[in-house]
Design a protein around this motif. Structure first.
Motif, PDB file in Angstrom:
ATOM      1  N   SER A 145       0.838  -1.194   0.000  1.00 45.53           N
ATOM      2  CA  SER A 145       0.000   0.000   0.000  1.00 45.53           C
ATOM      3  C   SER A 145       0.875   1.247   0.000  1.00 45.53           C
ATOM      4  O   SER A 145       2.050   1.208   0.385  1.00 45.53           O
ATOM      5  N   ASP A 196       0.460   3.581   2.039  1.00 44.89           N
ATOM      6  CA  ASP A 196       0.734   3.824   3.458  1.00 44.89           C
ATOM      7  C   ASP A 196       1.974   3.048   3.901  1.00 44.89           C
ATOM      8  O   ASP A 196       2.834   3.574   4.609  1.00 44.89           O
ATOM      9  N   GLU A 240       5.038   4.681   2.345  1.00 43.80           N
ATOM     10  CA  GLU A 240       5.390   5.932   3.023  1.00 43.80           C
ATOM     11  C   GLU A 240       6.037   5.671   4.383  1.00 43.80           C
ATOM     12  O   GLU A 240       7.009   6.329   4.749  1.00 43.80           O
ATOM     13  N   SER A 241       5.542   4.693   5.103  1.00 42.46           N
ATOM     14  CA  SER A 241       6.101   4.407   6.425  1.00 42.46           C
ATOM     15  C   SER A 241       7.455   3.705   6.341  1.00 42.46           C
ATOM     16  O   SER A 241       8.157   3.594   7.352  1.00 42.46           O
TER      17      SER A 241
END
Length: 93
Positions: free
Chosen positions: A8, A10, A13-14
Motif C-alpha cells: 500500500s 501507506d 510511506e512508512s
C-alpha cells in the motif's frame, strides 16, 4: 498485478527511510523522475533494468514504482532472485 507483491502507499510511506528497503523507479520517461520522485528512490528505467540488476542489493526489500503500475508489475516479475520485490502504485507522487 499480483496481489502477493503489492504494498500500500501507506506501507511505502512508512518505510521510505527503512534501512533494508530500496525504492526503484522504473519509468522510461526520465523527465517524470526529474520533475518529482520519491525521496531517495533510484532511477532505473525498465529498459535498462536487466543490465543493472547487479547494482541492486539482494538482501533488501526492493519496492518497484512507476507512474501507471504497468512497468513496475513487469519489473517485479524480473526480480525473482531478490529477497523480496514488491510494487506500489503511486499516481500522486
Amino acid at each position: 498485478a499480483r496481489s502477493d507483491v503489492l504494498v500500500s502507499t501507506d506501507w511505502a510511506e512508512s518505510n521510505l527511510d527503512a534501512p533494508n528497503t530500496v525504492f526503484v523507479e522504473v519509468d522510461e520517461d526520465t523527465s517524470a523522475y526529474d520533475t518529482g520522485h520519491i525521496a531517495g528512490a533510484r532511477l532505473l528505467p525498465f529498459g535498462h533494468l536487466a543490465a543493472h540488476l547487479d547494482t541492486l542489493p539482494r538482501d533488501c526489500t526492493i519496492v518497484v514504482v512507476c507512474r501507471s503500475g504497468r512497468r513496475s508489475a513487469e519489473a517485479t516479475l524480473a526480480l525473482p532472485d531478490f529477497a523480496f520485490a514488491s510494487q506500489v502504485r503511486s499516481p500522486d507522487r
